[in-house]
Each structure stands twice: as C-alpha cells, then as structure tokens.
Design a protein around this motif. Sequence first.
Motif, PDB file in Angstrom:
ATOM      1  N   GLU A 116     -44.932 -13.690 -28.525  1.00 12.02           N
ATOM      2  CA  GLU A 116     -46.456 -13.596 -27.961  1.00 12.02           C
ATOM      3  C   GLU A 116     -46.967 -12.049 -28.447  1.00 12.02           C
ATOM      4  O   GLU A 116     -48.228 -12.198 -28.180  1.00 12.02           O
ATOM      5  N   TRP A 117     -46.297 -11.007 -28.714  1.00 15.74           N
ATOM      6  CA  TRP A 117     -46.872  -9.697 -28.809  1.00 15.74           C
ATOM      7  C   TRP A 117     -46.121  -9.041 -30.026  1.00 15.74           C
ATOM      8  O   TRP A 117     -45.185  -8.878 -30.347  1.00 15.74           O
ATOM      9  N   ILE A 118     -46.929  -9.152 -31.263  1.00 21.60           N
ATOM     10  CA  ILE A 118     -46.692  -9.028 -32.485  1.00 21.60           C
ATOM     11  C   ILE A 118     -47.404  -7.826 -33.197  1.00 21.60           C
ATOM     12  O   ILE A 118     -48.528  -7.834 -32.701  1.00 21.60           O
ATOM     13  N   GLY A 119     -46.917  -6.900 -34.119  1.00 19.31           N
ATOM     14  CA  GLY A 119     -47.769  -6.075 -35.031  1.00 19.31           C
ATOM     15  C   GLY A 119     -48.027  -6.472 -36.484  1.00 19.31           C
ATOM     16  O   GLY A 119     -47.362  -7.502 -36.570  1.00 19.31           O
ATOM     17  N   ALA A 120     -48.962  -5.962 -37.023  1.00 19.39           N
ATOM     18  CA  ALA A 120     -49.230  -6.653 -38.314  1.00 19.39           C
ATOM     19  C   ALA A 120     -49.373  -5.214 -39.125  1.00 19.39           C
ATOM     20  O   ALA A 120     -49.793  -4.321 -38.840  1.00 19.39           O
ATOM     21  N   ILE A 121     -49.006  -5.497 -40.281  1.00 24.21           N
ATOM     22  CA  ILE A 121     -49.127  -4.546 -41.663  1.00 24.21           C
ATOM     23  C   ILE A 121     -49.784  -5.202 -42.663  1.00 24.21           C
ATOM     24  O   ILE A 121     -49.497  -6.398 -43.031  1.00 24.21           O
ATOM     25  N   GLN A 122     -50.873  -4.577 -43.240  1.00 25.64           N
ATOM     26  CA  GLN A 122     -51.856  -5.170 -44.195  1.00 25.64           C
ATOM     27  C   GLN A 122     -51.910  -4.336 -45.376  1.00 25.64           C
ATOM     28  O   GLN A 122     -51.929  -2.846 -45.273  1.00 25.64           O
ATOM     29  N   SER A 123     -52.029  -4.998 -46.541  1.00 23.05           N
ATOM     30  CA  SER A 123     -52.423  -4.142 -47.746  1.00 23.05           C
ATOM     31  C   SER A 123     -53.984  -3.742 -47.559  1.00 23.05           C
ATOM     32  O   SER A 123     -54.832  -4.873 -47.277  1.00 23.05           O
ATOM     33  N   ASP A 124     -54.370  -2.619 -48.175  1.00 15.66           N
ATOM     34  CA  ASP A 124     -55.777  -2.285 -48.202  1.00 15.66           C
ATOM     35  C   ASP A 124     -56.375  -2.829 -49.324  1.00 15.66           C
ATOM     36  O   ASP A 124     -56.989  -2.228 -50.341  1.00 15.66           O
ATOM     37  N   ASN A 125     -56.119  -4.116 -49.542  1.00 13.58           N
ATOM     38  CA  ASN A 125     -56.983  -4.960 -50.544  1.00 13.58           C
ATOM     39  C   ASN A 125     -57.121  -6.298 -50.122  1.00 13.58           C
ATOM     40  O   ASN A 125     -57.061  -6.665 -48.941  1.00 13.58           O
ATOM     41  N   ASP A 126     -57.957  -7.269 -50.640  1.00 15.34           N
ATOM     42  CA  ASP A 126     -58.336  -8.433 -50.194  1.00 15.34           C
ATOM     43  C   ASP A 126     -57.148  -9.320 -50.052  1.00 15.34           C
ATOM     44  O   ASP A 126     -57.348 -10.239 -49.161  1.00 15.34           O
ATOM     45  N   TYR A 127     -56.110  -9.235 -50.722  1.00 14.49           N
ATOM     46  CA  TYR A 127     -54.871 -10.082 -50.239  1.00 14.49           C
ATOM     47  C   TYR A 127     -54.496  -9.845 -48.906  1.00 14.49           C
ATOM     48  O   TYR A 127     -54.311 -10.579 -47.909  1.00 14.49           O
ATOM     49  N   GLY A 128     -54.352  -8.531 -48.308  1.00 15.01           N
ATOM     50  CA  GLY A 128     -53.791  -7.986 -47.236  1.00 15.01           C
ATOM     51  C   GLY A 128     -54.788  -8.434 -46.007  1.00 15.01           C
ATOM     52  O   GLY A 128     -54.423  -8.919 -44.972  1.00 15.01           O
ATOM     53  N   ARG A 129     -56.162  -7.918 -46.237  1.00 10.48           N
ATOM     54  CA  ARG A 129     -57.128  -8.149 -45.159  1.00 10.48           C
ATOM     55  C   ARG A 129     -57.473  -9.512 -45.011  1.00 10.48           C
ATOM     56  O   ARG A 129     -57.485  -9.910 -43.680  1.00 10.48           O
ATOM     57  N   ASN A 130     -57.442 -10.386 -45.948  1.00 15.51           N
ATOM     58  CA  ASN A 130     -57.936 -11.679 -45.645  1.00 15.51           C
ATOM     59  C   ASN A 130     -56.734 -12.668 -45.141  1.00 15.51           C
ATOM     60  O   ASN A 130     -56.862 -13.522 -44.347  1.00 15.51           O
ATOM     61  N   GLY A 131     -55.526 -12.190 -45.531  1.00 17.75           N
ATOM     62  CA  GLY A 131     -54.526 -12.831 -45.111  1.00 17.75           C
ATOM     63  C   GLY A 131     -54.188 -12.524 -43.530  1.00 17.75           C
ATOM     64  O   GLY A 131     -53.757 -13.568 -42.737  1.00 17.75           O
ATOM     65  N   ILE A 132     -54.226 -11.238 -43.040  1.00 17.27           N
ATOM     66  CA  ILE A 132     -54.032 -10.939 -41.577  1.00 17.27           C
ATOM     67  C   ILE A 132     -55.401 -11.490 -40.866  1.00 17.27           C
ATOM     68  O   ILE A 132     -55.144 -11.920 -39.619  1.00 17.27           O
ATOM     69  N   LEU A 133     -56.605 -11.617 -41.557  1.00 21.56           N
ATOM     70  CA  LEU A 133     -57.606 -11.962 -40.608  1.00 21.56           C
ATOM     71  C   LEU A 133     -57.246 -13.702 -40.387  1.00 21.56           C
ATOM     72  O   LEU A 133     -57.435 -13.986 -39.315  1.00 21.56           O
TER      73      LEU A 133
END
Length: 703
Positions: A168-185
């Motif tokens: 229920e309580w997680i962190g997220a790491i994203q790439s500073d690009n379209d792949y990472g941002r759209n995936g985490i969103l």
Amino acid sequence: MIGGIFPVLNKEISSYFTFDREPPAAICKGFDLRVFRWTQVMIFAIEEINKDPALLPNISLGYWILNSCASPTNTLRAAFTLARGREEMASASPCPPAISAVIAESGSTQSLVVAGALGPFQVPIVSYFSTCACLSDRTKYPTFFRTIPSDYFQAKALAALVQQFGWEWIGAIQSDNDYGRNGILAFTEEVKKFGVCIAFVGTVLRTYSMEKILDVVEMIKKSTVKVILAFTPEGDLYPLMLEVVKQNITGIQWIASEAWITAPRPSTPEIYHSFGGALGFVVQKMAIPKLKPFLTGINPYVDPEEDFVKDFWGIILGCEPVTDHLQRVNFRNQFGDDVFFDENGDPPASYDIINWKLKNGEVPTSVCSNVCPVGTRKAQMKGKPTCCFDCIPCADGTIANSTDCTPCPQEFWSNHRKDECIPKTLEFLTYREPMGIALTVVSLLGASLSLVTMMVFIHYRETPVIKASNSELSCFLLFSLFLCFLCPLTFIGRPTFWTCRLRHTAFGVTFALCISCILGKTIVVVTAFKAKYPGNKFVRKFGPVQQRIIVCSCTLIQVVICILWLKLKSPFPDKVFKYSNKKIVLECNTGSEAAFYIVLGYIGILALICLAFAFLARKLPDIFNEARFITFSMLIFCAVWITFIPAYVSSPGKFTVAVEIFAILSSAFGLLISIFAPKCYIILIKPEKNTKRHVMGTRNKKI
C-alpha cells in the motif's frame, strides 16, 4: 531497403575540447549484447523472407543498421541519415533503393523522435521495444507501429501485482523522458483505484550529474517504503544502482518495468546484493525456428565489413581488451554463451515459484501506517497521503469499522475490544437479588402479622379491649393492611403489561381502604368521647352502618380515580436508557404522572383528615385512648410519604422501585404497630388488664 536503429553502443561520452578546437563529438561506447542480438534477429528475418520466393516475388530486401547510442540526438541523426540513404550508400551500390521502412527504436523518447521526423514523409516506423502509451496517438504518429504492448497494459499489470501482494505504500523511480514519465503517470492512476499511495517519485537519467543521483538516494533512505517501482531503461537506472550498492541500501523489494527486468546488469553479483529478487513483466518469448544456428554462425571472416561483429567476437571470446564496466563483470563467466544463443520460450509463470529474498522467504510488506488494532479508527495525518494515518480509540458505545467508529443501536453497547455491539444488561428488581429477597421477606412478614393479629381480634372479639376499639373496623383495617403488605410483591420482578397496571392501582386502592378504616375509627372515637351524654342522638348517627358507608365511600372515590387512570393513560412497561450507558432499566412508566400524584394526594388528604380528628381527641381522659395511637400512626404515615417523594424522584433505576416498596412497608408497619401492638400486648401478655374497669378506669376516676 529496411532501415534499423539500435542502441548497440549505449553509453555516450563527450570528448574534451578547448577554444582552439571544434565542439566535441559524441563518442559511443559500451557494447550491449542483448541489443546486438536484436540486430541479428532483424537480419535473420530479412534473410528468411528473401529465401522464400512466395513472400515477395521478384523483390529482395536489404538492410541498413545504424547505432543510436540510446540518445535522442544521435537517434535523430540516424533517422536523417536513413532518409537520405541514396547519397550515403552511393559507394556501396550502383542503384541504392530508398528506405521503405525503419525498425526503431528501443527507447520511447528515441521512437518519438524518429516518428516525428519520418512520419510526415509517410515512412513506416516499427518499434521493437518502445512501450510509451503516448505513441498510440494516431493523429500525431500515423505511421508508427510496434510489436510490443503499450505501457497502458504494463501499468495495469504492475498495479495488479502491487495489489496482489498487499503493498500500500510504495516509492517510484522514473526516467526523465517520455517513457518514464508516462509510465509512472499511468501506474499512479491505476494504483489509486486500489488505495495504494505513492510516497515519492525520484527522477533519473543516464546523463544526470552525481548530485542529482544522490538526491534520489537520500529520498530512498529517508522514506519508510519497502517496495519501489523503477520505470526506467537499464541505462538510466544503472548509475542509481551503483550508488544504492555503494551505500549498502538493502531490504527493498524492487519492481521493474520491462525495460530492465531481463537486462544482465541487475543480475551480476555486485548489483544482486541490493536488487536481487526484483519483480517485473516481460513480453512472452517464443522460440524462433532456425534462429540458434544463425546466431552461432556469426563469423567476422564471412563479412569483415559487418557492423559490430568484431566487437561481439571480442567480448564472447575475450580477444580484445575490455575497458567498459559492463564488460568487466565478465558476461561470459556470469551467464555463459547460452544466454545469447538461447531461443527457448518462457516457462509459465506462477506466484508459487517466487523465492522472496526478504524476511526469511516471507512476502515483504510495505505500509505507511500499520493496520489499526481492534477498537480503533483511522485518523488521517495532516498533509500526508491517505495511506498514512493515526489510530484513535473508538468512544464507548461505538465499534470500529475500516475507516470510522459506528455507534451501536440503542439497545446495544460496545464490548471491551470495541469490535462488536453486545446487548445491554437488563436491570430490574428481581426476587433473586439480596434486596429483592429482603423486601419479599419483610412484605410476607407484614402480611403474616396482619393475619395473625386479625385472628387474635376475632378470637378475643368479646373482650373489653376489642370491643372498645370497634372490632369490625379493626378487622377491616387489618385486612386492608394485609393487602398493603402484599402490594410490594407486584413491584418485584420483570415489569409486564398486567403487573404495571396492577401495582399502582392496587397500592392506591388498598391504602385508601386502610386510611378510610382509620378515618372511621377516628370519627367514632371523637364523637363517642365528645358527646356530652352517653347514648345521645349524635353518637347514634355513627353506628356500624354509617361507619361502613364512610369506609366504602372514601374507598370508592379512589377506585374511580384508578379506573379513569387505567382508561385514559394507564401505566405500561418501559425501557429507560438515561440511567446508564451499559444498562437498560425496565420499569413501569406511570403513563400519567398527574394521575399517579392524584392517587397519592388523595391518600394524603385522607391521612391529614385522620390526623386532624385524632389530634382533637388526643387528650381525652381515658387510660386506653385510641386517639393517641391513631395520631402517632398518622404522624409516622405522613412522615414516610413526605420523605418518599424526593427520594422517589432522585433514585435511579431499580432503586426507584425499592424506595416505593420501602415507603409502602414502612407506612404499613407504622400503622400496624402503632394501632394494634398495644392492644395485642394487653390481650396476650397482660390479660389481667383486659377488663372493662381497666379500660374505663381513668374516666371513672375523673368523674
């Protein structure tokens, strides 16, 4: 001609320069065996098509593969190079065809660059690894296609994975690009449906400075999360991996996107210490016939000009010096050559085969706040996500559900654990409790004494003492006292419809009868001793008939009052909740308080009249002056009932009933003892005084 853009060399290093030199050119290093295999599969597919004349009659396919260095800038340069292919390939072919389609790229950002550049020229672009859902927009990228599902489906799958294991309580790491941002969103939107909270979102990129990487590491260290999703390509995550290992950050369950879950670097002994046991989804791998012989047949001597083949042989056979960190981990010793040449399909997945690295093989947990204990409710922490909450005990009378404390129904109360509503205790005066037993015994004792006294009076009815006290009225009075002593028995036990109607009316009528008898006796005494001459006309008016009329008429008035009470607004059994939160007091509601006090008031009026008449005759010259006994009994009676009213009003619960019973018994005993005890004393103890001479002695002396 089919173009291909692959990040075979995926590390970009800028050369140093000075003002007297030209701007630096990008140097690409870091040979990626997995990407190289992708290029070989493309070549294999093209050759298989060319071998089958039925597929493309009279057409032969060629290919031109360029390196992107996993950089959007280099990818754009490669796309333009392919677009003007005739000029570039003039030396290699006398009549080079135009590029018909482009196989590109692994990174979503790089694919966006290619689709944006070549789309307006209607050049089909087919990606083999770009998953960003943004590329599904046909209005922007009409010629883009891919052989892998978009991240929309991966985000739903990852969210379902998180829900499956109760994280229920997680962190997220994203790439500073379209792949990472759209995936985490997309992932965030999905997990919100399951009540999962994102504690932080760290951003990484392979070209980031160490300062930015350290900021993300500090974010991980300060957080309480035990599960982190990394939606990044392998190259962007690798600098963070090294720093996590360097700072010995362990105990994290990593969730991987498809871009790095099957990459070789996380499985090296160095990285495995912190990232071992990562979970993720991959596109199902299928066996390709004839591919393995093709891969094992790669030979730099067949075509010395073949791109990247020499680099491949140098790594596989160790023929060339190794300078890159990835190569230093020794791919061959860690995995063996079979990893590159393997063409088997994926085995069926099952949760049972997961070997959890954390907590002795148990499924790891990750919550901001632990589950609230029984009997408490969640209270949202100010400024924190919904997964972070305090646990506040539920108030008495409420029980805890998932988010709040729910009041129990009126007839129920919360148990000690505040997790269940239990019926409230029913309270009423019973025959089994000490107070009920004591009152019952006293009531029966009084009734017995009344009957015994009545039997004594009947037996000695011809004696002077009995004759002087009017034996008929005395027997009526004793009978009424007998009924008065039995009245409390209707007050003990669970109130019912009939006992409630009986107890107050029976009390009112029996005491009205009792006081009416005393009133008759008082009038007889006063008229008898106030008469100037014995046997005069005034005395004769109050003979037995008149006495019976007084008793019956005074009692009848009370009977009428009680009938009207029962007819208009009768008493009824009632449940009272005001005395205690944990108890329900069962009592008889009077129905009409006015009627109840009228009944008491009428008895009080009769008692005051008796007291007034008896007071007038208290000093009459006679040794056996019954008026004094009546006066004394009426004083006791009035005192009891005057003190009863405030005690009745202020007593809680079943003690109200006990007070009323006590008042009935006290007043009845007061009348019985005050009026009849002196007579019984003479009759039974001092029979020698039971003579007419003794009864009239004082008067004879005075005369």
